[in-house]
Design an enzyme around this catalytic site. Structure first.
Site, PDB file in Angstrom:
ATOM      1  N   ASP A  33     -14.923  -2.574  18.431  1.00  0.00           N
ATOM      2  CA  ASP A  33     -14.775  -2.542  16.967  1.00  0.00           C
ATOM      3  C   ASP A  33     -13.993  -3.996  16.960  1.00  0.00           C
ATOM      4  OD1 ASP A  33     -16.336  -0.438  16.373  1.00  0.00           O
ATOM      5  OD2 ASP A  33     -15.583   0.475  15.395  1.00  0.00           O
ATOM      6  N   ASP A  45      -6.143   4.896  18.609  1.00  0.00           N
ATOM      7  CA  ASP A  45      -6.064   6.378  18.727  1.00  0.00           C
ATOM      8  C   ASP A  45      -5.976   6.948  20.502  1.00  0.00           C
ATOM      9  OD1 ASP A  45      -5.744   7.029  16.217  1.00  0.00           O
ATOM     10  OD2 ASP A  45      -8.195   8.221  16.007  1.00  0.00           O
ATOM     11  N   GLY A  75     -16.152   5.577  22.329  1.00  0.00           N
ATOM     12  CA  GLY A  75     -17.350   5.051  21.950  1.00  0.00           C
ATOM     13  C   GLY A  75     -17.419   3.890  23.674  1.00  0.00           C
ATOM     14  N   LYS A  92      -9.830  -0.604  24.722  1.00  0.00           N
ATOM     15  CA  LYS A  92     -11.060  -0.554  24.333  1.00  0.00           C
ATOM     16  C   LYS A  92     -11.137  -0.872  23.374  1.00  0.00           C
ATOM     17  CE  LYS A  92     -13.390   2.626  23.947  1.00  0.00           C
ATOM     18  NZ  LYS A  92     -13.748   3.899  22.924  1.00  0.00           N
ATOM     19  N   THR A  93     -12.891  -0.897  22.668  1.00  0.00           N
ATOM     20  CA  THR A  93     -13.360  -1.180  21.711  1.00  0.00           C
ATOM     21  C   THR A  93     -14.527  -2.031  20.992  1.00  0.00           C
ATOM     22  OG1 THR A  93     -13.740  -0.477  19.071  1.00  0.00           O
ATOM     23  CG2 THR A  93     -11.571  -1.332  19.430  1.00  0.00           C
ATOM     24  N   ARG A 128     -15.263  12.366  22.923  1.00  0.00           N
ATOM     25  CA  ARG A 128     -13.514  12.095  21.958  1.00  0.00           C
ATOM     26  C   ARG A 128     -12.614  13.320  21.569  1.00  0.00           C
ATOM     27  NH1 ARG A 128     -15.032   7.520  19.625  1.00  0.00           N
ATOM     28  NH2 ARG A 128     -17.300   6.582  19.024  1.00  0.00           N
TER      29      ARG A 128
HETATM   30  P1  FBP Z   1     -14.574   3.280  18.851  1.00  0.00           P
HETATM   31  O1  FBP Z   1     -13.632   3.190  18.280  1.00  0.00           O
HETATM   32  O2  FBP Z   1     -14.284   5.298  19.966  1.00  0.00           O
HETATM   33  O3  FBP Z   1     -14.004   2.451  20.128  1.00  0.00           O
HETATM   34  O4  FBP Z   1     -16.048   3.388  19.130  1.00  0.00           O
HETATM   35  C1  FBP Z   1     -16.472   2.453  18.593  1.00  0.00           C
HETATM   36  C2  FBP Z   1     -17.816   2.556  17.570  1.00  0.00           C
HETATM   37  O5  FBP Z   1     -18.958   2.325  18.091  1.00  0.00           O
HETATM   38  C3  FBP Z   1     -18.325   2.460  16.065  1.00  0.00           C
HETATM   39  O6  FBP Z   1     -18.665   1.262  15.878  1.00  0.00           O
HETATM   40  C4  FBP Z   1     -18.490   3.477  15.783  1.00  0.00           C
HETATM   41  O7  FBP Z   1     -18.483   3.750  14.965  1.00  0.00           O
HETATM   42  C5  FBP Z   1     -18.400   4.410  16.472  1.00  0.00           C
HETATM   43  O8  FBP Z   1     -18.006   4.143  17.540  1.00  0.00           O
HETATM   44  C6  FBP Z   1     -19.721   5.849  16.384  1.00  0.00           C
HETATM   45  O9  FBP Z   1     -19.736   6.845  17.790  1.00  0.00           O
HETATM   46  P2  FBP Z   1     -20.579   7.641  17.740  1.00  0.00           P
HETATM   47  O10 FBP Z   1     -21.714   6.934  18.404  1.00  0.00           O
HETATM   48  O11 FBP Z   1     -19.640   9.030  18.913  1.00  0.00           O
HETATM   49  O12 FBP Z   1     -21.014   8.880  16.637  1.00  0.00           O
END
Ligand code: FBP
Length: 549
Positions: A205, A176, A81, A202-203, A145
């Site tokens: 979250d 991951d 993300g 990165k994230t 992803r």
């Molecule tokens: P990452 O763990 O890859 O950083 O992504 C976080 C996030 O933004 C979460 O908060 C959310 O649940 C998810 O990605 C949504 O991803 P997508 O837009 O691919 O459905």
């Protein structure tokens, strides 16, 4: 290209590096620390990573650069993300690489890890990269992803690297992706490819952190963006005094985002998934908890409020997880076709009633019909319920409404509005903190490459202090690993950091929430400031400040 006045100014912003990296490439030396061990399961992790386990932690310092002169051809990948600041990681990497030797080359693999497997890339130059400095988004090369996790994929990656003479790969991703960076590093070392792998945390979250990594990038900007919006809604609520706002915020499983927004805005309610799980709270108990606040406020003439709901909360409600498992089984294989062939919701409901245990049926029965139907409509490619798509903000407001209707003591009005804040924050212009942090992570990643490290995470610490005092270095990815059960197998993975219920951020929230639930104690953080006094434009998160108190 048309660009906004803010973007024009941000392109000129000079990100701050840690003091020890500021004197130029020729004056960055390395100091090796202690050998490391994984956080748990040492014997197993050591056996799985014979070439990259136990390496030393390192820090950089001012001093004579002793790294070997070697042409570097580096590939960079953005994974998962979007998170504000990703472009600056690439810019920092590029600037350090070119400052070391103009002949060095940076490849950007497009669309995430699949770009490496498909050999889909661009080569960065000044003109291209300069358009992206201090901007949000991952559109510089795109993200994806695809997981890099099988031997077959690693072999393809090795071939692609060989074809272009690539000496190192930088993977910018979450827990991951960095786990996979560690596995790829081990594969490259075991197969003597000579290719190094460096990860960057990165994230939005905020769940990739530990005693070494103080926070993942993007969390600062994303939570500031959501907090601005929540503060604005609070002020609207306090002006009109007629709505309860249920606001879901992103965070796939951990509640760091919700908690940080609560610390910034002091809403009436904020659920914390980790607490829900620890206390084994039922949907009914959670609804009662929110309804208590609604009732107390109504008794004081305040028929309005704000509740923050973390995106992943329903998965932490034990009875809900059981319900989801039973629904997955109920629709496994050909039974899904049988279910879909039924014409009316009444017929489908009867089918469900026959298939679920009485406990799960009791949980199912209290859900609003739209949520009940969502559970059967939204399936992933494996046929499982997509819990992340459940509109939990609507679920909880409906449950609260039902609770209030049962209470004879309640005499107020309850009008709910719903919001979901996620994508609004993932590509915002990075705050000065994220712009500086990310640029430093990228710059530092190149120093790790230049000094020959493999299977390391770029690490910048002391982040609650001004950038001058930040500490740059690297830590072996294996240090963060333990064994966990994934898809029926024991796998080495980086441990995900959930909200700690005995940590200072949660403790602070816990000590204040009863007052916030009853009174109107809102705080209004306003928009991210990029220019102006330090007190407003170089703020860290409340979470980081409390953790480092
Ligand atoms: P990452 O763990 O890859 O950083 O992504 C976080 C996030 O933004 C979460 O908060 C959310 O649940 C998810 O990605 C949504 O991803 P997508 O837009 O691919 O459905």
């Amino acid at each position: 290209m048309n660009i906004s006045p803010l973007q024009k100014e941000r392109l000129k912003y000079n990100p701050k590096l840690p003091g020890m990296l500021r004197n130029g490439i020729s004056e960055i030396c390395v100091k090796e620390g202690e050998e490391t061990q994984s956080v748990a399961d040492q014997d197993k992790i050591k056996a799985l990573f014979p070439n990259t386990y136990g390496k030393k932690e390192i820090t950089f310092a001012k001093g004579q650069n002793t790294s070997p002169a070697k042409k570097q051809v580096v590939g960079v990948i953005l994974s998962g993300g979007q998170a504000p600041g990703g472009h600056n990681v690439v810019c920092g990497l590029y600037d350090a690489l070119k400052a070391t030797d103009k002949e060095n080359v940076l490849y950007g693999f497009k669309g995430g890890p699949s770009g490496l497997l498909e050999d889909d890339y661009l080569i960065f130059d000044d003109e291209y990269i300069d358009q992206f400095r201090n901007t949000g988004g991952f559109d510089i090369i795109g993200s994806g992803r695809t997981k890099l996790e099988t031997e077959e994929q690693f072999a393809v990656a090795a071939e692609v690297c060989k074809k272009h003479g690539i000496t190192a790969i930088v993977i910018i991703g979450g827990d991951d992706s960095n786990t996979n960076a560690g596995v790829l590093a081990e594969y490259f070392a075991a197969h003597e490819t000579g290719v190094q792998v460096i990860g960057c945390p990165k994230t939005i979250d905020g769940d990739l952190k530990n005693e070494d990594i103080e926070c993942s990038f993007g969390f600062d900007t994303a939570t500031k963006t959501y907090s601005e919006l929540i503060g604005n809604i609070e002020r609207d609520a306090n002006s009109a005094k007629k709505y309860w706002h249920f606001i879901k915020v992103m965070g796939r499983s951990a509640s760091h985002v919700a908690l940080e927004c609560a610390l910034e805005t002091q809403p009436n309610i904020c659920l914390v998934s980790e607490e829900v799980a620890a206390k084994k709270m039922s949907l009914s108990q959670i609804a009662d908890y929110i309804a208590d606040s609604v009732e107390k406020r109504a008794a004081n003439g305040m028929n309005f409020g704000v509740a923050i709901i973390p995106e992943g909360v329903v998965e932490f409600v034990p009875e809900f997880s059981v319900l989801i498992k039973e629904i997955n089984e109920l629709l496994a294989g050909s039974k899904a076709e049988e279910f879909n062939a039924l014409n009316t919701w009444k017929e489908k409901y009867e089918f469900i009633e026959k298939g679920l245990s009485s406990e799960s049926m009791a949980v199912f029965a209290i859900l609003p019909e739209t949520i009940q139907q969502q559970l059967f409509l939204e399936r992933d490619p494996h046929g499982n319920v997509q819990v992340s798509l459940i509109e939990s903000e609507k679920l909880f407001s409906a449950l609260v409404k039902a609770k209030l209707a049962e209470r004879s003591s309640y005499k107020g009005k309850f009008n709910a509005l719903h919001h979901f804040f996620g994508y609004e924050g993932r590509c915002a212009f990075p705050s000065n903190f994220d712009a500086d942090y990310c640029y430093s992570l990228g710059y530092n990643a190149f120093m790790l490459i230049q000094y020959g490290y493999n299977g390391y995470l770029s690490k910048i610490s002391n982040l609650s202090k001004p950038a001058e005092e930040w500490v740059a270095g690297g830590m072996p990815i294996t240090k963060m690993m333990n064994m966990e059960r994934r898809h029926g197998e024991d796998k080495p993975v980086i441990r995900k950091a959930l909200v700690e219920l005995d940590g200072k951020p949660f403790k602070y929230f816990e000590a204040h929430r009863a007052e916030w639930a009853e009174k109107t104690a809102y705080t209004y953080p306003g928009a991210i400031q990029y220019y102006g006094p330090d007190e407003v434009c170089n703020l860290t998160t409340r979470t980081l400040a409390l953790e480092k108190e």
